[in-house]
Enzyme design. Structure first.
Site, PDB file in Angstrom:
ATOM      1  N   SER A   1       3.511  -7.916  -2.407  1.00 43.18           N
ATOM      2  CA  SER A   1       3.097  -7.133  -2.063  1.00 43.18           C
ATOM      3  C   SER A   1       1.048  -7.444  -2.098  1.00 43.18           C
ATOM      4  O   SER A   1       1.106  -8.640  -1.518  1.00 43.18           O
ATOM      5  CB  SER A   1       2.532  -5.733  -3.055  1.00 43.18           C
ATOM      6  OG  SER A   1       1.369  -4.740  -1.454  1.00 43.18           O
TER       7      SER A   1
ATOM      8  N   ASP B   1     -14.210   0.747  -7.165  1.00 42.95           N
ATOM      9  CA  ASP B   1     -15.434   0.772  -5.802  1.00 42.95           C
ATOM     10  C   ASP B   1     -15.364  -1.096  -5.267  1.00 42.95           C
ATOM     11  O   ASP B   1     -15.626  -0.383  -3.612  1.00 42.95           O
ATOM     12  CB  ASP B   1     -17.218   0.645  -6.827  1.00 42.95           C
ATOM     13  CG  ASP B   1     -16.916   1.901  -6.487  1.00 42.95           C
ATOM     14  OD1 ASP B   1     -16.379   2.912  -6.774  1.00 42.95           O
ATOM     15  OD2 ASP B   1     -18.216   2.299  -7.526  1.00 42.95           O
TER      16      ASP B   1
ATOM     17  N   HIS C   1       9.890  -0.031  -0.798  1.00 35.40           N
ATOM     18  CA  HIS C   1       8.621  -0.935  -1.048  1.00 35.40           C
ATOM     19  C   HIS C   1       8.663  -1.560  -2.503  1.00 35.40           C
ATOM     20  O   HIS C   1       8.098  -2.863  -2.742  1.00 35.40           O
ATOM     21  CB  HIS C   1       7.316  -0.730  -0.147  1.00 35.40           C
ATOM     22  CG  HIS C   1       5.448  -2.077  -0.638  1.00 35.40           C
ATOM     23  ND1 HIS C   1       6.100  -2.990  -0.199  1.00 35.40           N
ATOM     24  CD2 HIS C   1       4.218  -1.791  -1.184  1.00 35.40           C
ATOM     25  CE1 HIS C   1       4.572  -3.417  -0.108  1.00 35.40           C
ATOM     26  NE2 HIS C   1       3.711  -2.783  -1.590  1.00 35.40           N
TER      27      HIS C   1
END
Length: 245
Positions: free
Chosen positions: A81, A167, A226
């Protein structure tokens, strides 16, 4: 420098493993141990993940550069990924460092989906009220089955904090789901290994893949999605080992 976990093995070309978004080196322990039976294996915590340093950026140029710094010799590289995209950029920009390349269930394209859901879910956990992982899991109940358990591997219970720079991952999400505009090629042996039930690597993507990786071969593991390495670890490890051999 990235945090690494090494698995000693017989002499041979080492294998470098790069995990996906929200993952860590520890997620790959079972696969790494199995593959280390015939070669040294090094799994990394990518930047802004696990025990690796936090940075203000999270581009694939950054991630590929981080991987290159870990490599003190040419290695075979396996990435899943996000880690697969980083591995592709590494091979394209530093082909001399990569022997064989395995890309697990990802293509060098921009995806339409976002991964902001898990980020918002983790941000929403009141860690002051968490005494154990079950408490945290109860606050992640809106996510798809299996996702909370995966995310909780990155929860530091002692410090009451996530080992993820949420963040920055949120701020850089467009880069994470995207792929840089690269015109280089990697001519080395390359395997795109996907889950049979996943649509992350479509037949329509193969022309773009072949443009960048002319020697690319494609394989699917039946019954896997996945998270192909977690859903079918034995089959996944066997396919990787066969390709590397």
């Amino acid at each position: 420098m990235l945090n690494t976990v090494s698995y000693g093995g017989p002499d041979g070309t080492p294998l470098l493993i790069a995990h996906g978004l929200f993952g860590s080196a520890r997620n790959w322990g079972v696969i790494a141990k199995r593959l280390s039976e015939v070669r040294p294996v090094v799994a990394v915590d990518m930047r802004n993940h696990g025990l690796s340093p936090w940075f203000d950026t999270h581009s694939y140029d950054d991630l590929a550069r981080d991987l290159a710094k870990v490599m003190d010799q040419p290695m075979d590289v396996l990435g899943h990924s996000m880690g697969g995209k980083a591995a592709m950029v590494l091979a394209l920009q530093h082909p001399e460092k990569v022997g064989k390349l395995i890309v697990a269930d990802i293509a060098p394209i921009t995806y339409a989906h976002t991964q902001m859901g898990p980020i918002e879910a983790m941000r929403g956990v009141d860690l002051s009220q968490v005494e154990n992982r079950a408490d945290a899991k109860a606050q992640l109940s809106d996510l798809e089955p299996g996702v909370p358990d995966f995310l909780l591997q990155s929860l530091d219970m002692k410090e009451k904090r996530w080992r993820l720079n949420l963040d920055i991952l949120a701020a850089e999400m467009d880069k994470i789901i995207g792929f840089p505009d690269i015109v280089d090629q990697f001519d080395g042996p390359t395997l795109f290994l996907s889950g049979g039930n996943s649509d992350y690597v479509r037949r329509a993507d193969r022309d773009r893949i072949k443009d960048l990786f002319p020697a690319a071969k494609f394989a699917k593991i039946p019954g896997a999605g996945h998270w192909v390495h977690a859903e079918k670890p034995r089959e996944f490890a066997a396919a990787v080992a066969a390709f590397l051999a």
